[in-house]
Design a protein around this motif. Structure first.
Motif, PDB file in Angstrom:
ATOM      1  N   PRO A 174       0.157 -19.376 -10.741  1.00 19.30           N
ATOM      2  CA  PRO A 174       1.603 -19.619 -10.956  1.00 19.30           C
ATOM      3  C   PRO A 174       2.413 -18.415 -10.482  1.00 19.30           C
ATOM      4  O   PRO A 174       1.992 -17.281 -10.621  1.00 19.30           O
ATOM      5  CB  PRO A 174       1.728 -19.802 -12.448  1.00 19.30           C
ATOM      6  CG  PRO A 174       0.410 -19.471 -13.035  1.00 19.30           C
ATOM      7  CD  PRO A 174      -0.569 -19.354 -11.946  1.00 19.30           C
ATOM      8  N   SER A 175       3.514 -18.750  -9.940  1.00 21.53           N
ATOM      9  CA  SER A 175       4.384 -17.705  -9.403  1.00 21.53           C
ATOM     10  C   SER A 175       5.117 -17.005 -10.559  1.00 21.53           C
ATOM     11  O   SER A 175       5.591 -17.630 -11.490  1.00 21.53           O
ATOM     12  CB  SER A 175       5.392 -18.347  -8.476  1.00 21.53           C
ATOM     13  OG  SER A 175       6.314 -17.395  -8.061  1.00 21.53           O
ATOM     14  N   PHE A 177       7.925 -15.862 -10.377  1.00 24.91           N
ATOM     15  CA  PHE A 177       9.374 -16.057 -10.182  1.00 24.91           C
ATOM     16  C   PHE A 177       9.759 -17.461 -10.647  1.00 24.91           C
ATOM     17  O   PHE A 177       8.959 -18.372 -10.504  1.00 24.91           O
ATOM     18  CB  PHE A 177       9.745 -15.895  -8.708  1.00 24.91           C
ATOM     19  CG  PHE A 177       9.364 -14.530  -8.173  1.00 24.91           C
ATOM     20  CD1 PHE A 177      10.133 -13.445  -8.538  1.00 24.91           C
ATOM     21  CD2 PHE A 177       8.267 -14.330  -7.333  1.00 24.91           C
ATOM     22  CE1 PHE A 177       9.819 -12.196  -8.033  1.00 24.91           C
ATOM     23  CE2 PHE A 177       7.978 -13.061  -6.856  1.00 24.91           C
ATOM     24  CZ  PHE A 177       8.727 -12.001  -7.184  1.00 24.91           C
ATOM     25  N   PRO A 178      11.020 -17.522 -11.101  1.00 26.96           N
ATOM     26  CA  PRO A 178      11.428 -18.843 -11.541  1.00 26.96           C
ATOM     27  C   PRO A 178      11.611 -19.743 -10.337  1.00 26.96           C
ATOM     28  O   PRO A 178      11.936 -19.293  -9.252  1.00 26.96           O
ATOM     29  CB  PRO A 178      12.768 -18.595 -12.220  1.00 26.96           C
ATOM     30  CG  PRO A 178      13.206 -17.259 -11.795  1.00 26.96           C
ATOM     31  CD  PRO A 178      12.067 -16.541 -11.298  1.00 26.96           C
ATOM     32  N   PRO A 179      11.496 -21.007 -10.538  1.00 24.22           N
ATOM     33  CA  PRO A 179      11.671 -21.908  -9.418  1.00 24.22           C
ATOM     34  C   PRO A 179      13.119 -21.900  -8.937  1.00 24.22           C
ATOM     35  O   PRO A 179      14.036 -21.654  -9.695  1.00 24.22           O
ATOM     36  CB  PRO A 179      11.295 -23.281  -9.981  1.00 24.22           C
ATOM     37  CG  PRO A 179      11.198 -23.135 -11.425  1.00 24.22           C
ATOM     38  CD  PRO A 179      11.182 -21.683 -11.753  1.00 24.22           C
ATOM     39  N   PRO A 180      13.329 -22.179  -7.725  1.00 22.69           N
ATOM     40  CA  PRO A 180      14.713 -22.188  -7.221  1.00 22.69           C
ATOM     41  C   PRO A 180      15.500 -23.340  -7.871  1.00 22.69           C
ATOM     42  O   PRO A 180      14.912 -24.316  -8.279  1.00 22.69           O
ATOM     43  CB  PRO A 180      14.547 -22.368  -5.729  1.00 22.69           C
ATOM     44  CG  PRO A 180      13.152 -22.869  -5.495  1.00 22.69           C
ATOM     45  CD  PRO A 180      12.398 -22.533  -6.707  1.00 22.69           C
ATOM     46  N   SER A 182      17.702 -26.533  -8.270  1.00 20.28           N
ATOM     47  CA  SER A 182      17.672 -27.758  -7.487  1.00 20.28           C
ATOM     48  C   SER A 182      19.085 -28.085  -6.998  1.00 20.28           C
ATOM     49  O   SER A 182      20.042 -27.869  -7.701  1.00 20.28           O
ATOM     50  CB  SER A 182      17.114 -28.913  -8.222  1.00 20.28           C
ATOM     51  OG  SER A 182      17.489 -29.139  -9.474  1.00 20.28           O
TER      52      SER A 182
END
Length: 183
Positions: A174-175, A177-180, A182
């Motif tokens: 898992p990254s 960073f937060p997801p971009p 939407s």
């Protein structure tokens, strides 16, 4: 004194007598000269000379040789021309009938006349059986038989196998960073 022509008649008669005598002598010469030649046609023919065929007048051996065209044959060798109980070959030193012209007979002593029953050799008949041939050497063992032929042709080589599949990529961690957001 002799009458005319008598001398000529005597001379002609003497001349004819000399001429006829010469012809008879020459006609008989091959016969007399042939004795030594015939001696070579039989084993040990030279030992007794012309007596071999003419010891007692015209012998049966002489005519037996004549009837074979002067050839030393097995039949002539084994025969007993004079009826004395000894074969011609035994009497001439070739008891086993193996002699050939130009060779030395088995015996060259105690030779008797095959045409005279009163002339006999002191030898007895030897055994003329040929010795048995030597046993042949044992044969080597035969080579092993070749392998039996394959009735079917060999199968063709199989095609190369495909490369194994590459492993699937491992899942990503898992990254942080937060997801971009939407849109």
């Amino acid at each position: 004194s002799p009458s005319p022509g008598a001398t000529e008649t005597v001379c002609v008669c003497l001349l004819l007598l000399v001429l006829i005598s010469s012809m008879l002598l020459l006609a008989g010469a091959p016969h007399f000269l042939a004795y030594s030649y015939y001696q070579n046609d039989i084993p040990n023919g030279h030992i007794n000379g012309k007596d071999t065929g003419h010891c007692c007048g015209s012998t049966s051996f002489r005519w037996a040789l004549y009837n074979t065209d002067r050839q030393w044959t097995k039949e002539l060798c084994e025969a007993d021309a004079d009826g004395d109980g000894q074969s011609n070959g035994l009497e001439l030193g070739d008891p086993c009938c193996r002699w050939t012209r130009g060779t030395t007979p088995q015996f060259d002593f105690d030779i008797s006349l095959p045409g005279s029953a009163g002339s006999m050799t002191g030898r007895t008949m030897p055994s003329c059986n040929p010795s048995p041939p030597p046993s042949p050497a044992p044969l080597p063992p035969p080579p092993p038989p070749p392998p039996p032929p394959n009735p079917l042709p060999p199968p063709p080589p199989s095609p190369p196998s495909p490369p194994p599949p590459s492993p699937s990529p491992a899942p990503l961690p898992p990254s942080p960073f937060p997801p971009p957001p939407s849109p």
